[in-house]
Scaffold this motif. Structure first.
Motif, mmCIF file in Angstrom:
data_model
loop_
_atom_site.group_PDB
_atom_site.id
_atom_site.type_symbol
_atom_site.label_atom_id
_atom_site.label_comp_id
_atom_site.label_asym_id
_atom_site.label_seq_id
_atom_site.Cartn_x
_atom_site.Cartn_y
_atom_site.Cartn_z
ATOM 1 N N ASN A 234 4.592 0.745 1.775
ATOM 2 C CA ASN A 234 4.970 -0.266 2.753
ATOM 3 C C ASN A 234 4.127 -1.518 2.543
ATOM 4 O O ASN A 234 3.155 -1.516 1.782
ATOM 5 C CB ASN A 234 4.815 0.271 4.181
ATOM 6 N N TRP A 235 4.520 -2.577 3.252
ATOM 7 C CA TRP A 235 3.838 -3.862 3.129
ATOM 8 C C TRP A 235 3.081 -4.148 4.419
ATOM 9 O O TRP A 235 3.640 -4.098 5.517
ATOM 10 C CB TRP A 235 4.848 -4.971 2.825
ATOM 11 N N TYR A 236 1.794 -4.466 4.270
ATOM 12 C CA TYR A 236 0.880 -4.616 5.400
ATOM 13 C C TYR A 236 0.432 -6.065 5.553
ATOM 14 O O TYR A 236 0.227 -6.780 4.563
ATOM 15 C CB TYR A 236 -0.360 -3.739 5.198
ATOM 16 N N LEU A 237 0.266 -6.463 6.804
ATOM 17 C CA LEU A 237 -0.372 -7.751 7.097
ATOM 18 C C LEU A 237 -1.863 -7.469 7.269
ATOM 19 O O LEU A 237 -2.248 -6.695 8.161
ATOM 20 C CB LEU A 237 0.209 -8.357 8.376
ATOM 21 N N GLU B 243 0.830 -1.206 0.000
ATOM 22 C CA GLU B 243 0.000 0.000 0.000
ATOM 23 C C GLU B 243 0.865 1.257 0.000
ATOM 24 O O GLU B 243 1.919 1.300 0.652
ATOM 25 C CB GLU B 243 -0.919 0.036 1.230
ATOM 26 N N VAL B 244 0.379 2.260 -0.717
ATOM 27 C CA VAL B 244 0.981 3.598 -0.652
ATOM 28 C C VAL B 244 0.074 4.446 0.228
ATOM 29 O O VAL B 244 -1.110 4.594 -0.051
ATOM 30 C CB VAL B 244 1.118 4.227 -2.051
ATOM 31 N N THR B 245 0.635 4.959 1.298
ATOM 32 C CA THR B 245 -0.150 5.748 2.252
ATOM 33 C C THR B 245 0.575 7.047 2.563
ATOM 34 O O THR B 245 1.753 7.216 2.226
ATOM 35 C CB THR B 245 -0.357 4.969 3.567
ATOM 36 N N VAL C 76 4.691 16.901 8.277
ATOM 37 C CA VAL C 76 3.730 16.961 7.175
ATOM 38 C C VAL C 76 3.464 15.545 6.698
ATOM 39 O O VAL C 76 4.249 14.622 6.948
ATOM 40 C CB VAL C 76 4.261 17.820 6.008
ATOM 41 N N LEU C 77 2.343 15.361 6.006
ATOM 42 C CA LEU C 77 2.021 14.049 5.458
ATOM 43 C C LEU C 77 2.652 13.900 4.076
ATOM 44 O O LEU C 77 2.589 14.809 3.248
ATOM 45 C CB LEU C 77 0.507 13.870 5.376
ATOM 46 N N LYS C 78 3.267 12.732 3.855
ATOM 47 C CA LYS C 78 3.939 12.474 2.588
ATOM 48 C C LYS C 78 3.719 11.017 2.204
ATOM 49 O O LYS C 78 3.683 10.143 3.062
ATOM 50 C CB LYS C 78 5.439 12.767 2.730
ATOM 51 N N GLU C 79 3.589 10.755 0.914
ATOM 52 C CA GLU C 79 3.312 9.398 0.452
ATOM 53 C C GLU C 79 4.544 8.496 0.584
ATOM 54 O O GLU C 79 5.674 8.914 0.346
ATOM 55 C CB GLU C 79 2.858 9.409 -1.010
ATOM 56 N N ALA D 17 1.208 -2.288 9.105
ATOM 57 C CA ALA D 17 2.428 -2.280 8.293
ATOM 58 C C ALA D 17 3.495 -3.166 8.921
ATOM 59 O O ALA D 17 3.753 -3.088 10.122
ATOM 60 C CB ALA D 17 2.951 -0.861 8.138
ATOM 61 N N MET D 18 4.126 -4.005 8.108
ATOM 62 C CA MET D 18 5.211 -4.866 8.554
ATOM 63 C C MET D 18 6.575 -4.318 8.136
ATOM 64 O O MET D 18 7.601 -4.953 8.348
ATOM 65 C CB MET D 18 5.026 -6.269 7.982
ATOM 66 N N THR D 19 6.555 -3.134 7.517
ATOM 67 C CA THR D 19 7.809 -2.440 7.187
ATOM 68 C C THR D 19 7.686 -0.986 7.626
ATOM 69 O O THR D 19 6.586 -0.470 7.821
ATOM 70 C CB THR D 19 8.114 -2.502 5.678
ATOM 71 N N ARG D 20 8.835 -0.343 7.793
ATOM 72 C CA ARG D 20 8.871 1.038 8.252
ATOM 73 C C ARG D 20 9.944 1.814 7.477
ATOM 74 O O ARG D 20 10.915 1.238 6.980
ATOM 75 C CB ARG D 20 9.203 1.104 9.756
#
Length: 687
Positions: A193-196, A126-128, A187-190, A235-238
Motif C-alpha cells: 500500500n501507499w503511505y503518507l 510499503e509492503v506490510t 491471519v497476517l498476510k503481506e 496508509a492512503m490505500t486499502r
C-alpha cells in the motif's frame, strides 16, 4: 497560517456522513445545526458563503450495512442518501449543495489528487502484514475486525477505534481478533500500500496547529495529544472492493483510503454545486485556493484528527490549497442517560421525529443548540425537551411576540402606532436592544452557539419585562399616546428578535417577519429603533409555539425503550450447545406428565410459586421460579412435564421435590411444555 481576519468569502463544510443509516440527534447537535446557524448568520451579514456537505458513500460501514440488509453497497447508499437529504431539507439545514462521494466528479477529483501527490513523491510504498480472512478470501479493513480493547478491555472494539472508551487503535493491538465477515480468526498476510509519511510531516503540521491558539480547547487538546505521541505513517490505500480505485497499474482490489478521499469530497461537492448551478465547474478554486477565503470545518470529535492533521497534511503536500482556518468540533450528545448507538437502536431518528412531531423543527433546533456538546458531552432527555419548549419557547419567546401583536390589534386596529418622545425607561430598553445584535454576533462568530441562543432568549425576556413594567393594558385607560410609544418599541424588539434568532429558529423567524411586514432584513437592521415603520399593518398573527403534553413525551420515551428491547432480542446470542451426552445419560431422567393442583406465591420471594402437583403415584411440592410470568390462578389444572427424579432442594425454608420443565422464548418469557395426548409409561412420556 494564523486565523484570517477579514475574509472575502467563506467555505463552510459540515461532515460527510456515512450513507449507512438515518440521521439522529447526535449528528445534528454534533455539527449540522451549529454549521447551519453559522452559515445563516454569515448570509444575513451579506457575506459570500458556500455551505458544502454530502454523504460519504465508501468505506466499511457501508458494506457492513449492505450485508446486514441483504442489499448491494450501491443500493444502501442510494436509499440513505435520499432519506438523509430529505430530512436535512425538512429541518431547514441550508446547504448550497448536498453531494455524494459516489458521483463521477468525486472519483475523478480524488484520483487526480492522489496522482498529483504520487507524482510528487509524497507517498511511501510499503509492503506490510495485514489481517486476512482465509474463509472470506479477502484482506480485512480495520472496521471488519473486532477484538478486545487494550485500553479498557471491551470485547467489542473495532480495529480502528473502541467505541466504549474512544481510544484510537490499530487492528494488531486488539486481543482475540476475529473477522466480522466470517467470524474466523484472521491471519497476517503481506500486501502493498501507499503511505503518507506523517512522521516526516510532523514539524509542518505542528506549525499549522500551533498557529491557531483560538481553536476550541477540546480540538486543540486532541491535536496536541496526537502530536505528543508522535505521528506515524498512515496508509492512503486499502485492500477492498468497494471504493474509489487506486489509479495506478496492477492495483486491482485496492481503493483509496476513505479518510484520504472523503475530505476531498468537500472539493468535489463544490464542483458538483457549480455544475448543477451553471453547467460547468469553473470558479470552484476560489473557494479552495484563494488566500482570502476562510475555510471552516464543522465536525464531531471523532473526526478531529482527520480534519486537523491528516487532511491538512495532504493539502500541504499538494501545495495549492488553503488550510482550515477553524475546526469547531463538538463533543458527543448522549440520550436519556446512555450513549447514542445506531447498532443498539438507542437514538432519536430525525426522519421519525419530523413525521411524529410535525411543525416542530425549530423546537428541536433550539433544544439541541441550548444543550449542545460544545466543549464536553451533553445529554438529551425528552423531559428537558418538553420543559424548554413549554417554559422558554412558549412561555417567554412566543408569549412576548404574541402579546405585542394582540395588543396592537386590540388598541390600534392592527397598525404599528407612531412613537412619541421616549422616557427614561424607553431609552434604557432601546439602548439594551441596540446592544444585543453585536453580542449575539460575537458569540456566533466564535462558535459559542449555546451562549448566542441564551442571549436570544434574553432579548425575548427584555421584551416581556418591558411590557410587564409599563403595563400598557392598564395605561390605555389614561394615556393612549404613551401606550403607542410602548407598543412601537415592543414591535421593534419583536422585529429585531426575528432577525437575530433566524439562524437558530428560521421557520419561526419567517413567521414573525411576515407578521411585522419585514422583507429580507439583514443583520445590520437588528437593534434599530425604527426597524418597523409606524403605520405598518400587521399580518395575520399566529401562535409561534404550542405546549407539548405529557402524553406526547411519554409516547416518545416508551418508543425509545421498546426499540432498544426489540434490538436486544434481535441480537440476542443463541446459547451454544452444551457438551455432548450419550443416551444412557438421558435415560437417567424420569420425565413424567404432572397436573398442577394448587399454586400460591412464596412469601418473601418475587420469583417463586409453590405448586402442588399430581404425578400419578402421589402428590408432590415443587417451588418453581415462574412467579414473574404467571399468576397462580393461571397454572391450576395445567398438565406439564415434570422431572421426577431430581434431587430435592431446600429453598426459602421449604423442600422442592423435582422440577417443572419450561421453554424460554427469545424475549425471556416462559411457556409450558404442553404434553398433549401424552401418556405415562415406565416413568417416561410417550406420544
Amino acid at each position: 497560517m494564523p486565523a484570517l481576519k477579514n475574509p472575502k468569502r467563506y467555505t463552510v463544510t459540515a461532515a460527510l456522513i456515512y450513507a449507512n443509516g438515518p440521521i439522529h440527534i447526535g449528528h445534528l447537535a454534533g455539527c449540522y445545526i451549529p454549521a447551519d446557524i453559522y452559515v445563516r448568520y454569515l448570509r444575513s451579514t451579506g457575506a459570500e458563503v458556500a455551505f458544502i456537505s454530502g454523504t460519504d458513500e465508501h468505506g466499511v460501514p457501508i458494506t457492513l450495512r449492505a450485508k446486514k440488509e441483504g442489499l448491494t453497497p450501491q443500493q444502501v447508499v442510494d436509499k440513505y442518501y435520499e432519506q438523509i437529504k430529505d430530512s436535512f431539507n425538512q429541518l431547514g439545514i441550508s446547504f448550497d449543495v448536498y453531494s455524494r462521494t459516489s458521483r463521477p466528479i468525486h472519483h475523478e477529483t480524488s484520483q487526480e489528487f492522489f496522482l498529483n501527490l504520487y507524482n510528487k513523491g509524497a507517498f511511501v510504498e510499503e509492503v506490510t502484514e495485514q489481517y486476512y480472512d482465509e474463509v472470506a478470501g479477502q484482506f480485512l479493513a480495520d472496521r471488519y475486525i473486532t477484538g478486545t480493547c487494550p485500553s479498557c478491555g471491551s470485547p467489542d472494539a473495532y480495529g480502528d477505534q473502541c467505541e466504549k472508551c474512544g481510544s484510537t487503535l490499530s487492528p494488531q493491538e486488539l486481543g482475540n481478533p476475529k473477522s466480522m465477515l466470517s467470524g474466523a480468526k484472521p491471519v497476517l498476510k503481506e500486501t502493498k500500500n501507499w503511505y503518507l509519511p506523517l512522521d516526516r510531516l510532523q514539524p509542518k503540521i505542528e506549525e499549522f496547529v500551533n498557529s491557531h491558539p483560538e481553536w476550541k480547547t477540546n480540538v486543540a487538546g486532541q491535536c496536541q495529544s496526537w502530536l505528543k505521541e508522535g505521528l506515524k505513517p498512515r496508509a492512503m490505500t486499502r485492500d477492498l472492493d468497494w471504493g474509489i480505485k487506486v489509479p495506478l497499474p496492477d492495483t486491482d482490489g485496492k481503493v483509496l483510503y476513505v479518510w484520504f478521499e472523503a475530505p476531498i469530497g468537500y472539493i468535489s461537492a463544490t464542483k458538483d454545486w457549480l455544475i448543477q448551478k451553471n453547467g460547468r465547474e469553473d470558479g470552484w478554486d476560489k473557494w479552495w485556493k484563494d488566500s482570502d477565503t476562510k475555510l471552516v470545518h464543522f465536525i464531531g470529535k471523532d473526526n478531529i484528527v482527520f480534519h486537523c492533521i491528516i487532511f491538512p497534511a495532504t493539502l500541504m503536500e499538494e501545495g495549492s490549497y488553503i488550510l482550515p482556518d477553524n475546526v469547531p468540533a463538538n463533543e458527543f450528545m448522549n440520550l436519556e442517560g446512555d450513549k447514542i448507538s445506531t447498532s443498539r437502536n438507542w437514538a432519536v431518528w430525525l426522519h421519525e421525529y419530523l413525521e411524529e412531531l410535525p411543525g416542530k423543527q425549530d423546537v428541536l433546533r433550539y433544544v439541541l443548540t441550548t444543550n449542545g456538546p460544545e466543549t464536553k458531552d451533553s445529554e438529551f432527555t425528552w423531559a428537558d425537551f418538553q420543559t424548554r419548549n413549554n417554559s422558554e419557547l412558549v412561555g417567554i419567546y412566543g408569549n412576548f411576540v404574541n402579546r405585542v401583536a394582540v395588543l396592537i390589534q386590540k388598541y390600534f386596529n392592527g397598525q404599528i402606532p407612531a412613537a412619541g418622545t421616549p422616557d427614561e425607561t424607553d431609552q434604557a430598553v432601546l439602548s439594551e436592544l441596540a446592544a444585543f445584535p453585536a453580542r449575539i454576533a460575537q458569540s456566533i462568530e466564535t462558535y459559542r452557539f449555546r451562549e448566542a441562543t441564551s442571549l436570544i432568549m434574553d432579548l425575548a425576556r427584555l421584551g416581556n419585562k418591558y411590557l410587564a413594567d409599563t403595563q400598557p393594558w392598564h395605561l390605555i385607560k389614561t394615556d393612549t399616546k404613551k401606550v403607542a410609544t410602548i407598543l412601537n418599541i415592543a414591535s421593534q424588539i419583536a422585529a429585531s428578535l426575528s432577525i437575530v434568532s433566524a439562524p437558530v429558529l428560521p421557520f419561526t423567524a419567517a413567521k414573525i417577519q411576515k407578521i411585522f411586514g419585514l422583507v429580507q432584513p439583514g443583520w445590520q437592521d437588528a437593534g434599530k429603533a425604527d426597524l418597523v415603520p409606524a403605520g405598518t399593518t400587521l399580518g395575520e398573527a399566529e401562535l409561534l409555539f404550542e405546549k407539548i403534553e405529557d402524553s406526547v413525551i411519554n409516547a416518545q420515551i416508551e418508543k425509545l425503550h421498546k426499540a432498544r428491547e426489540k434490538n436486544l432480542l434481535e441480537n440476542k446470542a443463541v446459547p451454544s450447545v452444551k457438551p455432548e451426552v450419550v443416551y444412557d445419560d438421558f435415560a437417567k431422567l424420569d420425565i413424567r406428565v404432572a397436573t398442577i393442583l394448587e399454586a400460591e406465591p412464596v412469601k418473601g420471594s418475587k420469583k417463586l410459586l409453590k405448586l402442588k402437583v399430581d404425578i400419578g403415584l402421589e402428590t408432590r411440592t415443587v417451588l418453581s421460579g415462574i412467579a414473574a410470568h404467571f399468576q397462580p390462578s393461571e397454572v391450576i389444572n395445567k398438565k406439564v412435564l415434570y422431572l421426577a427424579n431430581l434431587a430435592p432442594r431446600k429453598m426459602m425454608g421449604m423442600e422442592s421435590q423435582g422440577m417443572i420443565l419450561m421453554a424460554e422464548d427469545r424475549d425471556g418469557s416462559l411457556s409450558f411444555l404442553s404434553p398433549e395426548n401424552a401418556a405415562v409409561w415406565n416413568g417416561g412420556v410417550v406420544s
